[in-house]
Design a protein around this motif. Structure first.
Motif, PDB file in Angstrom:
ATOM      1  N   ARG A   1      -7.663   8.617  -2.854  1.00 11.75           N
ATOM      2  CA  ARG A   1      -7.980   8.594  -1.419  1.00 11.75           C
ATOM      3  C   ARG A   1      -7.060   9.560  -0.681  1.00 11.75           C
ATOM      4  NH1 ARG A   1      -7.622   2.657   0.597  1.00 11.75           N
ATOM      5  NH2 ARG A   1      -8.821   3.462   2.344  1.00 11.75           N
ATOM      6  N   VAL A   2      -7.631  10.211   0.322  1.00 19.38           N
ATOM      7  CA  VAL A   2      -6.882  11.206   1.090  1.00 19.38           C
ATOM      8  C   VAL A   2      -7.167  11.005   2.572  1.00 19.38           C
ATOM      9  CG1 VAL A   2      -6.499  13.670   1.525  1.00 19.38           C
ATOM     10  CG2 VAL A   2      -7.027  12.884  -0.798  1.00 19.38           C
ATOM     11  N   SER A   3      -6.120  10.924   3.368  1.00 17.42           N
ATOM     12  CA  SER A   3      -6.288  10.866   4.816  1.00 17.42           C
ATOM     13  C   SER A   3      -5.886  12.211   5.410  1.00 17.42           C
ATOM     14  CB  SER A   3      -5.443   9.739   5.428  1.00 17.42           C
ATOM     15  OG  SER A   3      -4.067   9.929   5.156  1.00 17.42           O
ATOM     16  N   VAL A   4      -6.578  12.599   6.460  1.00 24.98           N
ATOM     17  CA  VAL A   4      -6.306  13.884   7.110  1.00 24.98           C
ATOM     18  C   VAL A   4      -6.269  13.683   8.619  1.00 24.98           C
ATOM     19  CG1 VAL A   4      -7.283  15.353   5.300  1.00 24.98           C
ATOM     20  CG2 VAL A   4      -8.761  14.451   7.096  1.00 24.98           C
TER      21      VAL A   4
ATOM     22  N   VAL B   1     -12.189  11.112   1.538  1.00 27.98           N
ATOM     23  CA  VAL B   1     -11.474  11.406   2.785  1.00 27.98           C
ATOM     24  C   VAL B   1     -11.739  10.359   3.856  1.00 27.98           C
ATOM     25  CG1 VAL B   1     -11.401  12.994   4.754  1.00 27.98           C
ATOM     26  CG2 VAL B   1     -11.299  13.893   2.450  1.00 27.98           C
ATOM     27  N   PHE B   2     -10.704  10.021   4.624  1.00 26.89           N
ATOM     28  CA  PHE B   2     -10.899   9.333   5.894  1.00 26.89           C
ATOM     29  C   PHE B   2      -9.945   9.936   6.919  1.00 26.89           C
ATOM     30  CE2 PHE B   2      -7.639   6.799   3.792  1.00 26.89           C
ATOM     31  CZ  PHE B   2      -6.756   6.481   4.808  1.00 26.89           C
ATOM     32  N   ILE B   3     -10.322   9.838   8.179  1.00 21.93           N
ATOM     33  CA  ILE B   3      -9.554  10.467   9.252  1.00 21.93           C
ATOM     34  C   ILE B   3      -8.483   9.505   9.754  1.00 21.93           C
ATOM     35  CG2 ILE B   3      -9.654  11.594  11.500  1.00 21.93           C
ATOM     36  CD1 ILE B   3     -11.162  13.036   9.270  1.00 21.93           C
ATOM     37  N   LEU B   4      -7.247   9.966   9.713  1.00 23.70           N
ATOM     38  CA  LEU B   4      -6.127   9.246  10.319  1.00 23.70           C
ATOM     39  C   LEU B   4      -5.577  10.169  11.400  1.00 23.70           C
ATOM     40  CD1 LEU B   4      -4.274   6.799  10.362  1.00 23.70           C
ATOM     41  CD2 LEU B   4      -2.844   7.913   8.643  1.00 23.70           C
ATOM     42  N   PRO B   5      -6.053  10.028  12.618  1.00 25.49           N
ATOM     43  CA  PRO B   5      -5.765  11.024  13.658  1.00 25.49           C
ATOM     44  C   PRO B   5      -4.314  11.015  14.104  1.00 25.49           C
ATOM     45  CG  PRO B   5      -6.872   9.139  14.614  1.00 25.49           C
ATOM     46  CD  PRO B   5      -6.873   8.923  13.127  1.00 25.49           C
TER      47      PRO B   5
ATOM     48  N   HIS C   1       0.862  -1.176   0.000  1.00 23.25           N
ATOM     49  CA  HIS C   1       0.000   0.000   0.000  1.00 23.25           C
ATOM     50  C   HIS C   1       0.906   1.236   0.000  1.00 23.25           C
ATOM     51  CE1 HIS C   1      -3.798  -2.076   0.653  1.00 23.25           C
ATOM     52  NE2 HIS C   1      -3.185  -2.824   1.563  1.00 23.25           N
ATOM     53  N   ILE C   2       0.616   2.202  -0.862  1.00 18.02           N
ATOM     54  CA  ILE C   2       1.460   3.390  -0.986  1.00 18.02           C
ATOM     55  C   ILE C   2       0.802   4.558  -0.268  1.00 18.02           C
ATOM     56  CG2 ILE C   2       2.692   4.909  -2.580  1.00 18.02           C
ATOM     57  CD1 ILE C   2       3.464   1.924  -2.688  1.00 18.02           C
ATOM     58  N   PHE C   3       1.577   5.185   0.580  1.00 19.22           N
ATOM     59  CA  PHE C   3       1.081   6.237   1.464  1.00 19.22           C
ATOM     60  C   PHE C   3       2.081   7.391   1.399  1.00 19.22           C
ATOM     61  CE2 PHE C   3       0.858   8.076   5.772  1.00 19.22           C
ATOM     62  CZ  PHE C   3      -0.510   8.237   5.943  1.00 19.22           C
TER      63      PHE C   3
ATOM     64  N   CYS D   1       2.726   7.301 -11.857  1.00 24.42           N
ATOM     65  CA  CYS D   1       2.538   5.964 -11.276  1.00 24.42           C
ATOM     66  C   CYS D   1       1.069   5.571 -11.416  1.00 24.42           C
ATOM     67  CB  CYS D   1       2.946   5.963  -9.804  1.00 24.42           C
ATOM     68  SG  CYS D   1       2.707   4.384  -8.983  1.00 24.42           S
ATOM     69  N   ARG D   2       0.810   4.377 -11.907  1.00 24.19           N
ATOM     70  CA  ARG D   2      -0.554   3.918 -12.120  1.00 24.19           C
ATOM     71  C   ARG D   2      -1.152   3.251 -10.886  1.00 24.19           C
ATOM     72  NH1 ARG D   2      -0.269   1.338 -18.268  1.00 24.19           N
ATOM     73  NH2 ARG D   2       0.414   3.260 -19.309  1.00 24.19           N
ATOM     74  N   ARG D   3      -0.386   3.146  -9.838  1.00 21.64           N
ATOM     75  CA  ARG D   3      -0.861   2.523  -8.604  1.00 21.64           C
ATOM     76  C   ARG D   3      -1.784   3.463  -7.834  1.00 21.64           C
ATOM     77  NH1 ARG D   3       3.387  -0.616  -6.598  1.00 21.64           N
ATOM     78  NH2 ARG D   3       2.225  -0.871  -4.658  1.00 21.64           N
ATOM     79  N   SER D   4      -2.662   2.881  -7.026  1.00 22.88           N
ATOM     80  CA  SER D   4      -3.505   3.674  -6.135  1.00 22.88           C
ATOM     81  C   SER D   4      -2.655   4.162  -4.962  1.00 22.88           C
ATOM     82  CB  SER D   4      -4.668   2.831  -5.620  1.00 22.88           C
ATOM     83  OG  SER D   4      -5.431   3.553  -4.691  1.00 22.88           O
ATOM     84  N   ILE D   5      -2.642   5.449  -4.751  1.00 22.89           N
ATOM     85  CA  ILE D   5      -1.805   6.041  -3.703  1.00 22.89           C
ATOM     86  C   ILE D   5      -2.678   6.852  -2.754  1.00 22.89           C
ATOM     87  CG2 ILE D   5       0.097   7.641  -3.228  1.00 22.89           C
ATOM     88  CD1 ILE D   5       1.183   7.032  -5.992  1.00 22.89           C
ATOM     89  N   ILE D   6      -2.419   6.712  -1.460  1.00 27.17           N
ATOM     90  CA  ILE D   6      -3.113   7.501  -0.447  1.00 27.17           C
ATOM     91  C   ILE D   6      -2.271   8.740  -0.143  1.00 27.17           C
ATOM     92  CG2 ILE D   6      -3.987   7.551   1.914  1.00 27.17           C
ATOM     93  CD1 ILE D   6      -4.218   4.483   1.733  1.00 27.17           C
ATOM     94  N   LEU D   7      -2.884   9.901  -0.244  1.00 27.81           N
ATOM     95  CA  LEU D   7      -2.214  11.149   0.121  1.00 27.81           C
ATOM     96  C   LEU D   7      -2.627  11.521   1.535  1.00 27.81           C
ATOM     97  CD1 LEU D   7      -0.547  13.690  -0.570  1.00 27.81           C
ATOM     98  CD2 LEU D   7      -2.661  14.705  -1.455  1.00 27.81           C
TER      99      LEU D   7
END
Length: 315
Positions: free
Chosen positions: A94-97, A113-117, A42-44, A58-64
């Motif tokens: 996908r984006v984490s905040v 969005v999803f929350i990554l506290p 998983h790329i983060f 990059c063609r991979r799914s990446i989380i920012l």
């Protein structure tokens, strides 16, 4: 500065001696190389300017991930940087905040969005002695208004002169604009040279002794729109180490701090002085284990486990 070493983590560096353009080119190239060599991972990516280029190539799914918005005191510069961050987020599925407030500030689309506290490790597991006040601050000096804290300390001693013989304040950190010299000069003018001690920049493992012995942590940031939704890491670090905290009453600090684990204050010397005296008055009621329990879900171990579940469930 020494390279960071941590068990289970492979850290790759780009030389800081290179020019800005070459350094940035190498960073993007290195990022793409690492991604391609780990096809099942998983790329983060924690946000940095122009990180969208990694997604483009990059063609991979990446989380920012966004840990912060701009905290520049300049309103125009802050607005432009945040606008560019919002634009770059469009290139990621996908984006984490760090908080819901930050997601709103950066106008990230809710569907992605999803929350990554924020969280912290338990740096100190010792039970603290609540006998005489031992204050501790760790972090940057830049744009923190720490002169308010030193002035507030002086005001508190003026109100209760008996504190002068037993109180101490250890400061670990650094600044880039001569802040340390200014703070030392202020402490001298206020007659606090024997109370306020500066220890320079230390890694957290080097500063562990201060987490072990201190019994009041200082989490002081200005109460502004750009700090309001960004919880300070140090609030978590103090509380998870069993240390009650004096924290400015930002929205995020107000969510974390209660009468059980600390005292909130406004960003003025007078309010800090009153909070310090209130914290000292609560010493008989504080218990390190109870303080830790208030943020037990915020250890990195628990957050990582939750993050892993979110990845597996595709949420």
């Amino acid at each position: 500065m020494s390279h960071i070493e941590a068990e289970g983590i492979n850290v790759r560096y780009v030389s800081s001696k290179l020019g800005k353009i070459e350094r940035f080119y190498r960073l993007i190239s290195l990022s793409l190389s690492v991604i391609r060599k780990n096809p099942s991972a998983h790329i983060f990516i924690v946000y940095f300017p122009f990180c969208s280029l990694v997604s483009l190539f990059c063609r991979r799914s990446i989380i920012l991930d966004f840990r912060t918005a701009s905290v520049s005191p300049n309103k125009l510069a802050r607005g432009l940087r945040d606008l560019f961050s919002t634009f770059e987020s469009l290139f990621f599925q996908r984006v984490s905040v760090i908080s819901e407030g930050l997601a709103r500030m950066l106008r990230i689309k809710k569907r992605k969005v999803f929350i990554l506290p924020l969280g912290a490790d338990v740096i100190s597991s010792q039970c603290k002695k609540f006998d005489y006040p031992r204050l501790f601050y760790i972090g940057t000096f830049g744009n923190r208004n720490l002169h308010h804290v030193i002035k507030g300390l002086s005001l508190a001693i003026d109100k209760r002169p008996e504190l002068a013989s037993c109180i101490s304040f250890d400061i670990v950190g650094f600044g880039y604009g001569g802040e340390e010299s200014s703070l030392k000069e202020l402490a001298g003018k206020l007659g606090l040279n024997k109370i306020v001690r500066f220890h320079g920049r230390l890694f957290h493992n080097e500063a562990k002794g201060f987490f072990d012995k201190s019994n009041i942590g200082i989490s002081y940031v200005p109460i502004t729109s750009y700090y309001d939704h960004q919880p300070p890491t140090k609030t978590y670090e103090y509380i998870l180490s069993g240390i009650p905290v004096i924290a400015t009453a930002t929205s995020e600090n107000s969510r974390l701090v209660s009468s059980v684990n600390g005292v909130l204050c406004q960003d003025t010397p007078e309010s800090f002085a009153n909070a310090l005296l209130e914290c000292v008055d609560r010493f008989p009621d504080y218990d390190s284990e109870v303080i830790r329990s208030t943020l037990a879900d915020a250890t990195w171990e628990n957050i990582a486990a939750k993050f892993k579940r979110q990845l597996v469930n595709g949420r």
